[in-house]
Structures are given as C-alpha cells and as structure tokens.
Design an enzyme around this catalytic site. Structure first.
Site, PDB file in Angstrom:
ATOM      1  N   GLN A 154      -1.063   1.959 -27.708  1.00 50.00           N
ATOM      2  CA  GLN A 154      -0.400   1.982 -26.322  1.00 50.00           C
ATOM      3  C   GLN A 154       0.615   3.039 -26.663  1.00 50.00           C
ATOM      4  O   GLN A 154       1.761   2.630 -27.077  1.00 50.00           O
ATOM      5  CB  GLN A 154      -0.136   0.549 -26.078  1.00 50.00           C
ATOM      6  CG  GLN A 154       0.697   0.410 -24.639  1.00 50.00           C
ATOM      7  CD  GLN A 154       0.188   0.877 -23.554  1.00 50.00           C
ATOM      8  OE1 GLN A 154      -0.980   0.774 -23.367  1.00 50.00           O
ATOM      9  NE2 GLN A 154       0.960   1.766 -22.846  1.00 50.00           N
ATOM     10  N   GLU A 156       3.545   5.138 -10.310  1.00 53.28           N
ATOM     11  CA  GLU A 156       3.065   3.902 -10.073  1.00 53.28           C
ATOM     12  C   GLU A 156       2.805   3.540  -8.497  1.00 53.28           C
ATOM     13  O   GLU A 156       2.236   2.671  -7.925  1.00 53.28           O
ATOM     14  CB  GLU A 156       3.872   2.796 -10.663  1.00 53.28           C
ATOM     15  CG  GLU A 156       3.516   3.062 -12.255  1.00 53.28           C
ATOM     16  CD  GLU A 156       2.250   2.699 -12.801  1.00 53.28           C
ATOM     17  OE1 GLU A 156       1.254   2.269 -11.998  1.00 53.28           O
ATOM     18  OE2 GLU A 156       2.016   3.241 -14.027  1.00 53.28           O
ATOM     19  N   TYR A 162       5.920   0.284  -8.513  1.00 52.52           N
ATOM     20  CA  TYR A 162       4.710  -0.103  -8.033  1.00 52.52           C
ATOM     21  C   TYR A 162       4.747  -0.433  -6.674  1.00 52.52           C
ATOM     22  O   TYR A 162       4.233   0.238  -5.729  1.00 52.52           O
ATOM     23  CB  TYR A 162       4.122  -1.208  -8.850  1.00 52.52           C
ATOM     24  CG  TYR A 162       3.751  -1.029 -10.182  1.00 52.52           C
ATOM     25  CD1 TYR A 162       2.553  -1.052 -10.464  1.00 52.52           C
ATOM     26  CD2 TYR A 162       4.963  -1.001 -10.816  1.00 52.52           C
ATOM     27  CE1 TYR A 162       2.300  -0.713 -11.990  1.00 52.52           C
ATOM     28  CE2 TYR A 162       4.624  -0.629 -12.454  1.00 52.52           C
ATOM     29  CZ  TYR A 162       3.453  -0.518 -12.982  1.00 52.52           C
ATOM     30  OH  TYR A 162       2.894  -0.490 -14.243  1.00 52.52           O
ATOM     31  N   GLY A 192      -3.859  -2.931 -17.527  1.00 53.75           N
ATOM     32  CA  GLY A 192      -4.503  -1.942 -18.051  1.00 53.75           C
ATOM     33  C   GLY A 192      -3.920  -0.727 -18.361  1.00 53.75           C
ATOM     34  O   GLY A 192      -2.620  -0.658 -18.205  1.00 53.75           O
ATOM     35  N   MET A 193      -4.280   0.331 -19.085  1.00 47.65           N
ATOM     36  CA  MET A 193      -3.435   1.509 -19.359  1.00 47.65           C
ATOM     37  C   MET A 193      -4.425   2.676 -18.939  1.00 47.65           C
ATOM     38  O   MET A 193      -5.836   2.833 -19.408  1.00 47.65           O
ATOM     39  CB  MET A 193      -3.198   1.476 -20.957  1.00 47.65           C
ATOM     40  CG  MET A 193      -2.407   2.878 -21.172  1.00 47.65           C
ATOM     41  SD  MET A 193      -0.702   3.134 -20.111  1.00 47.65           S
ATOM     42  CE  MET A 193      -0.886   4.893 -20.051  1.00 47.65           C
ATOM     43  N   GLU A 194      -3.876   3.673 -18.143  1.00 42.52           N
ATOM     44  CA  GLU A 194      -4.826   4.514 -17.658  1.00 42.52           C
ATOM     45  C   GLU A 194      -5.336   5.949 -18.369  1.00 42.52           C
ATOM     46  O   GLU A 194      -5.319   6.817 -17.971  1.00 42.52           O
ATOM     47  CB  GLU A 194      -4.315   5.090 -16.324  1.00 42.52           C
ATOM     48  CG  GLU A 194      -2.763   5.745 -16.500  1.00 42.52           C
ATOM     49  CD  GLU A 194      -1.650   4.832 -16.569  1.00 42.52           C
ATOM     50  OE1 GLU A 194      -1.689   3.587 -16.750  1.00 42.52           O
ATOM     51  OE2 GLU A 194      -0.238   5.455 -16.283  1.00 42.52           O
ATOM     52  N   LYS A 220       2.504  -9.525 -18.257  1.00 34.96           N
ATOM     53  CA  LYS A 220       2.717  -9.975 -16.824  1.00 34.96           C
ATOM     54  C   LYS A 220       2.520 -11.533 -16.848  1.00 34.96           C
ATOM     55  O   LYS A 220       2.793 -12.297 -15.932  1.00 34.96           O
ATOM     56  CB  LYS A 220       1.736  -9.186 -16.018  1.00 34.96           C
ATOM     57  CG  LYS A 220       1.930  -9.683 -14.591  1.00 34.96           C
ATOM     58  CD  LYS A 220       0.461  -8.877 -13.701  1.00 34.96           C
ATOM     59  CE  LYS A 220       0.218  -9.991 -12.670  1.00 34.96           C
ATOM     60  NZ  LYS A 220      -1.006  -9.639 -11.805  1.00 34.96           N
ATOM     61  N   HIS A 279      -4.994   6.188 -11.177  1.00 35.60           N
ATOM     62  CA  HIS A 279      -4.269   6.990 -11.946  1.00 35.60           C
ATOM     63  C   HIS A 279      -4.875   8.242 -12.075  1.00 35.60           C
ATOM     64  O   HIS A 279      -4.149   9.340 -12.723  1.00 35.60           O
ATOM     65  CB  HIS A 279      -3.951   6.291 -13.425  1.00 35.60           C
ATOM     66  CG  HIS A 279      -2.724   5.413 -12.927  1.00 35.60           C
ATOM     67  ND1 HIS A 279      -1.583   5.952 -12.641  1.00 35.60           N
ATOM     68  CD2 HIS A 279      -2.514   4.304 -13.399  1.00 35.60           C
ATOM     69  CE1 HIS A 279      -0.455   4.890 -12.621  1.00 35.60           C
ATOM     70  NE2 HIS A 279      -0.958   3.692 -13.065  1.00 35.60           N
ATOM     71  N   ARG A 290      -1.120 -10.603 -22.442  1.00 37.45           N
ATOM     72  CA  ARG A 290      -0.619  -9.885 -21.184  1.00 37.45           C
ATOM     73  C   ARG A 290       0.485 -10.211 -20.844  1.00 37.45           C
ATOM     74  O   ARG A 290       0.685 -11.367 -20.435  1.00 37.45           O
ATOM     75  CB  ARG A 290      -2.063  -9.941 -20.311  1.00 37.45           C
ATOM     76  CG  ARG A 290      -1.760  -9.009 -19.192  1.00 37.45           C
ATOM     77  CD  ARG A 290      -2.789  -9.239 -18.111  1.00 37.45           C
ATOM     78  NE  ARG A 290      -2.473  -8.455 -16.928  1.00 37.45           N
ATOM     79  CZ  ARG A 290      -3.281  -8.534 -15.910  1.00 37.45           C
ATOM     80  NH1 ARG A 290      -4.448  -9.282 -15.820  1.00 37.45           N
ATOM     81  NH2 ARG A 290      -2.910  -7.866 -14.823  1.00 37.45           N
ATOM     82  N   HIS A 333      -6.986   0.451  -9.750  1.00 35.93           N
ATOM     83  CA  HIS A 333      -5.726   0.827 -10.041  1.00 35.93           C
ATOM     84  C   HIS A 333      -5.640   1.850 -11.267  1.00 35.93           C
ATOM     85  O   HIS A 333      -5.113   3.074 -11.084  1.00 35.93           O
ATOM     86  CB  HIS A 333      -4.538  -0.150 -10.574  1.00 35.93           C
ATOM     87  CG  HIS A 333      -3.267  -0.036 -10.786  1.00 35.93           C
ATOM     88  ND1 HIS A 333      -2.285   0.164  -9.872  1.00 35.93           N
ATOM     89  CD2 HIS A 333      -2.672   0.651 -12.002  1.00 35.93           C
ATOM     90  CE1 HIS A 333      -1.165   0.690 -10.470  1.00 35.93           C
ATOM     91  NE2 HIS A 333      -1.335   0.931 -11.680  1.00 35.93           N
ATOM     92  N   GLU A 334      -6.298   1.504 -12.379  1.00 40.07           N
ATOM     93  CA  GLU A 334      -6.551   2.510 -13.230  1.00 40.07           C
ATOM     94  C   GLU A 334      -7.133   3.801 -12.949  1.00 40.07           C
ATOM     95  O   GLU A 334      -6.868   4.789 -13.482  1.00 40.07           O
ATOM     96  CB  GLU A 334      -7.059   2.009 -14.551  1.00 40.07           C
ATOM     97  CG  GLU A 334      -6.304   0.539 -15.257  1.00 40.07           C
ATOM     98  CD  GLU A 334      -4.974   0.643 -15.134  1.00 40.07           C
ATOM     99  OE1 GLU A 334      -4.299   1.734 -15.346  1.00 40.07           O
ATOM    100  OE2 GLU A 334      -4.160  -0.289 -14.915  1.00 40.07           O
ATOM    101  N   ASP A 363      10.900   0.947 -21.286  1.00 42.27           N
ATOM    102  CA  ASP A 363       9.972  -0.052 -21.006  1.00 42.27           C
ATOM    103  C   ASP A 363      10.544  -1.073 -20.337  1.00 42.27           C
ATOM    104  O   ASP A 363       9.931  -1.975 -19.586  1.00 42.27           O
ATOM    105  CB  ASP A 363       9.558  -0.852 -22.408  1.00 42.27           C
ATOM    106  CG  ASP A 363       8.838  -0.211 -23.280  1.00 42.27           C
ATOM    107  OD1 ASP A 363       8.297   0.593 -22.908  1.00 42.27           O
ATOM    108  OD2 ASP A 363       8.843  -0.250 -24.562  1.00 42.27           O
TER     109      ASP A 363
HETATM  110 ZN   LIG Z   1      -0.164   2.051 -13.056  1.00 44.26          ZN
END
Ligand SMILES: [Zn+2]
Length: 635
Positions: A174, A353, A416, A304-306, A592, A334, A590, A330-331, A408
C-alpha cells in the site's frame, strides 16, 4: 507527535524547501508571463510544485522509468533484489540523483558496470532517508541493489492463519501516500511519473499481481513479468502475492482473490463492467486497457486503493446485496480522476478524491438510479458534517497546509465529500450537460499529468469562469478551496427515501410505536444506516435492548450497519454487544470501520480497557497504518 520529532521534521523541511526554492519561482513565472502565448497543456507540463513530503530532486534529475527485479521471501518477510532507474537531467550541470527511501538496506549502486558512490542520510521519522547518488557524466541509468525491512511501512506480510484459505502466506503493498519508498528506492512524489517493468520471484505455489498488465492465464511458476506502459506516480505502484485465483466478470473486468471468496466477490461486483461502460460514455474512454479487482484479506487498511488496472479492495464490502458497491464505483472513477489526472502534491489530494467522489455519485446514479444516488449523497453529507463538527478549521480546507505533517493525516472526509460538494455546486450552476463537457475537457487536457490546486484554478479561469461569468465567481471558488467550513448556500442533498425513516425514528423515540412495529421490511441498507446514524447521542439500555431484539443489530452481517450500531453501543455502554464488538475489532483492519470505535472506547477508562484488550489481540493482524492510527487511542 512529540516536540523533539517536530523539530527534526522542521529541520528537514528547511533543507527540502531550500532545494526546491527555484521550482517555486518557476511556477510563479509561468503562471504570469506565459499564459497568453502557450496552449494550456504546455503551461502546466512545466510545473514543479513544492512537495513537502519528498527529498527527491526531480527538478534537477528526473526518473522516468523503473525496472524492478525482486524476490519475495516470506520467511524473512523481505523483498530483495534491484531496481534500475532511467533518468533525465533537467539542468546541464546535474550530477546528483536524490531518491526517497525508508528502512531500506542499500548494498550497492551501479551504472554502466561501475560501482557508484552513494550516501544514505539519517532517517526522518515521517519521510525516511534521502539516498544521494553521484552520477557519472555519461550515465542515464543507475541500478540500486537493496532489500526491504520486515517492518516496511508499505508492505504487509500475512501469515497463513491471517488469510481466508489458511494454507499460504500473503503479502500486499500500500504505497499511498508516501510508502512506496519503503519497498523501492525512488522519487516518491506524485509529480514524478514513471513507466515500469518488473520481474517478481515468489514461491511456486503463489501468484503475483501488480498495478500493471496482468495475464490471468499466466503459468504458476514463481516468476512473473509485468509491464506498465503508461506513466504513473509512485503511489500507484502496487504488488500482491498470494494463493490467488481469477474469475472474469465481463469483457474487460474480472476479479482476483483467494478461492474461498472468489464466487461471492464476482457476484457482488458483477456490475463493474456496466460501471465502466457508463463512465466512459460521459467522461471519455478508459485509458488503462483492463480493469480488474483484487480482493484482499480483511486486514487491508482502506476500503479500496485505486492501483491502475487492478484496484485493491477490502472484503468488508461483500455484503451479499451489492449495497456497498459504491466503493467499486469510487476506485473505478479514479481511473479518470487521480490515476490519469493526478494531484501534484498531497496538499492537492482533493483534486484526486473530490473529483472521484463526485464521479462516484454520478456512476451510482447511472447504474442504480436516482434514489440510490440521493440516499448516498445525504449519507456522504452527514459524514462530512461529522468531520466539520470535530476537525480544526485549518483541517477543513480543501487545499490543506501539510507542511511538517504526515500526509496520512489528510485523509478525512474534507477532500472527498467537501470536494464533491464543491463540484456539485459548479454542476448546478452551469447545468449538468455543460459541466460534463467541462470534465471531459479537463480529463483530456491533463491526461497523464500531475497538477496542483493552482493549476486547476487557472484552468477554471480559462474555461468555466470565462464561459459562465454570470453564474460563477472566482471569490466563491476560492472560498470553497481555501476557507474552512462550507460556503453559505452550499448544495443540500435530499432523499425522499429517508422521509419515512425520519418518521419511524421519531414515532419510536416519542413512544408512539414499538420498535417491532416499525415498518422496515423494505428498508435498504442505506435506510438502516440513516436510521442508526441519526439516533440521539444518548439512548437508554431499555431502548437499545428493544432495537436489538426487534432487528438483530448486534448480529448484522453488513459491516457498515454493524459499525454504526456498535458505535452507538459503545457510546451508550450497551454491554450485550461487546462480544460482537471485540470480534469486529479483531477480525477487521479497515481503518474507517475500526478507528471510530477505538476512539469512542478510549473516551472512558472502562472503554479503554476493552480497546486495549482488542488491540493487543488484533495488532499482529493489522496493517502498519491501522496500527499507527489507532495505537494512540489505546496508549
Ligand atoms: Zn479515492
């Protein structure tokens, strides 16, 4: 952050800003003098914004291509091998290449068969250590031999027990925001774009995948070759290795995961191809060939990571009813905003974002209809409000000042949801068709470039602000971008589907009806979330017992509903839910979903004990980022 660390960071920043001083001036000059005479793309391409989070010197020597050759050692938990970096000299007398590293062991640097001198500076707590390489005058490529630390901040090593299949280990990277430097020595700034090739050597039973062209039919022989022909910023370089399998979902879309969840994931995300087609129709062709998903183990710290061509996805959104698939939208979005047009520094994250969140809502509307769009927009607005109520004014600014801070820290709802709301206001003012035309042009004008907030504003001045000077003003736009809070008269999302939920909640709270008489048979997940998230802060144990009995909330298998409910239970000390709370915290990484629970628990001494116990048990399975963010609550 302690004072001592702060001082070290500030000292480092003095050094960084010193070497980037000239590029700032260049930016200003281009902004004023060249505007009339050059096409937009050319003006922007010359920008080098000041990046507070990289030691590298792309304004002097710029890396353009990487060639990785890495062996994956699950026993030592290291990646080792080498990376060749092709570079261009940006000034005639350039003789030093500066790369970012963190916790890397550098054994040797070679160019044209000659061993080169290098210097690895003392490490800074946030930014790692600068690697300076003296360049021979005839050199245009260097090869760095290195290995990573088992504690690399951008790599998570999972034991077989931490996977679904329990048989093989797993690893994933990541890199966003500044963690690529913990597994590759490179210029770790989003304004440096590179193409890359890679050879990844793994145990034979495992498959490696990357944010590059992946061949689902590749033989499983432990040696995997990759190529990413489009230039991408370093934070989009990604690798995962595990007992992975592939299932196609559409012509250009498919899913990689462990075999146990492959069918469930493919079914949950089967609309990915429709999302891709819908997005292309409005916002221009997809530039990245295939779009596949990689479903990671539950410790993945993000939703998620795009990563381009292969988004990394948390399994916590596999709900069985597609209720949480806006994450996929969303991903995917991106691929346009973020991966094709990229923020030049982390101050400009909202360009990634905010645009992506705006597009997410639009994709959800195109694929699932207006009602779903409205519900998600209201919930997003409420998430934003929660942050506006708690964040310091400076942290409510879209173009946030991150000097001396860990990037971070910028990941709140501000870039967002506030970013998306700003774009929605622009849409409302100029009309949807016109705004879509603008977006199409924006994605084309800056394709495969990294831009700053100022670049965006200057583009806006030459497009929308000029064409709709009767409807838009620069003052209002600057208020959105540079001021805390929301401007007066900002759009207010509304949903009819929530009206009945409000009525049911009020009737129950006033004692007019019992919880078991709430007509919730046809409620969708979003309505449940709206019901729970808008309950009063204080509820009695009898009320919580009644709700739990009527709706089985403690046992909800929808991770978002469970999250909202467990948060209410912590805030009201509803102990029957605590075994589930413990299980939730230990099984999900996760951020969040777990961070608000740790934060709420740590507000009381009794809660802190529960948080400490769960954290101690979960820590080994958490990603370093999740550990870093939550550790402070349990200390
Ligand atoms: Zn995003």
């Amino acid at each position: 952050m302690t004072i001592k660390k702060l001082l070290v960071s500030l000292l480092t920043l003095v050094v960084i800003s010193g070497c980037n001083e000239s590029s700032t001036k260049t930016t200003e000059l281009i902004g004023v003098a060249d505007k009339e005479s050059k096409p937009l793309e050319t003006q922007i391409a010359h920008h080098n914004a000041q990046d507070y989070h990289s030691f590298s010197n792309p304004d002097v020597v710029k890396v353009t291509h990487l060639n990785l050759d890495l062996s994956v050692d699950f026993t030592q938990q290291t990646l080792s091998g080498n990376v060749s970096l092709d570079f261009q000299r940006m000034t005639p007398d350039a003789d030093t290449l500066i790369l970012d590293t963190r916790d890397l062991v550098i054994s040797k640097v070679v160019s044209n068969g000659n061993v080169l001198e290098f210097n690895l500076a003392n490490a800074d707590n946030f930014f790692g250590a600068a690697l300076s390489i003296k360049l021979p005058s005839d050199s245009s490529q260097v090869t760095v031999y290195y290995n990573t630390s088992s504690k690399a901040s951008g790599v998570q090593w999972l034991t077989p027990a931490q996977t679904a299949g329990k048989k093989y280990p797993f690893l994933f990277t990541q890199a966003q925001a500044i963690h690529a430097r913990s597994f590759i020595p490179l210029q770790d700034s989003p304004q440096v774009r590179v193409t890359y090739e890679a050879t990844i050597r793994t145990p034979k039973a495992l498959l490696a995948v990357m944010s590059a062209a992946n061949d689902p039919d590749t033989p499983r022989d432990g040696v995997y070759e990759f190529s990413m022909p489009q230039p991408i910023p370093s934070y989009l370089i990604a690798l995962a290795v595990g007992d992975l399998n592939f299932k196609a979902m559409g012509e250009r879309t498919g899913v990689y995961s462990e075999i146990g969840i492959l069918d469930a994931a493919a079914a949950e995300f089967e609309d990915t191809e429709s999302m891709l087609i819908a997005t292309e129709k409005n916002f221009g062709a997809y530039s990245w060939d295939r779009y596949d998903l990689l479903i990671l183990p539950p410790s993945f710290p993000f939703g998620g990571m795009e990563n381009p061509r292969l988004s990394f996805i948390t399994p916590t959104v596999i709900a069985g009813d597609k209720s949480l698939v806006s994450l996929i939208a969303h991903e995917l979005a991106h691929s346009w905003s973020g991966n094709t047009v990229t923020n030049a520094t982390w101050r400009d994250l909202w360009l990634n974002e905010g645009f992506t969140t705006y597009l997410t809502y639009r994709i959800m509307e195109m694929v699932y209809g207006e009602e779903r769009f409205n519900m998600e927009a209201v919930l997003g607005r409420q998430d934003l409000q929660a942050d506006l109520d708690t964040l310091k004014p400076n942290d409510q600014i879209l173009a946030i000042n991150l000097k001396g801070r860990d990037p971070d820290e910028v990941f709140s709802n501000i870039p967002y949801e506030k970013g998306a709301l700003f774009l929605r206001e622009l849409e409302h003012k100029v009309g949807r068709a016109n705004f879509d035309q603008f977006l199409l042009g924006y994605f084309e004008a800056f394709a495969f470039q990294s831009i700053t907030t100022d670049d965006f504003i200057s583009y806006l001045e030459q497009t929308l602000l000029q064409d709709y000077s009767d409807k838009l003003s620069k003052e209002r736009i600057e208020e959105w971008i540079f001021e805390p809070g929301l401007p007066k008269g900002a759009p207010v999302p509304e949903s009819d589907a929530f009206t009945s939920v409000d009525k049911a909640r009020n009737d129950w709270l006033s004692g007019t009806i019992a919880a078991s008489n709430i007509d919730s048979d046809n409620w969708v997940v979003h309505q449940w979330l709206y019901f729970l998230n808008n309950l009063p802060a204080e509820l009695s144990s009898a009320q919580l017992t009644e709700l739990d009995k009527a709706f089985g909330l403690t046992n909800s298998t929808n991770n978002e509903i469970a999250h909202s409910w467990l948060l209410i239970c912590v805030n009201n000390w509803y102990q029957p839910a605590f075994p589930r709370l413990n299980e939730y915290l230990v099984s999900i990484g996760r951020n969040k979903l777990v961070k608000p629970l740790y934060k709420a628990l740590s507000a009381t001494p009794e809660g802190k004990v529960i948080a400490q116990k769960a954290f101690a048990k979960a820590k080994a399975g958490y990603h370093p980022l999740t550990v870093k963010v939550n550790e402070k609550f349990v200390k």
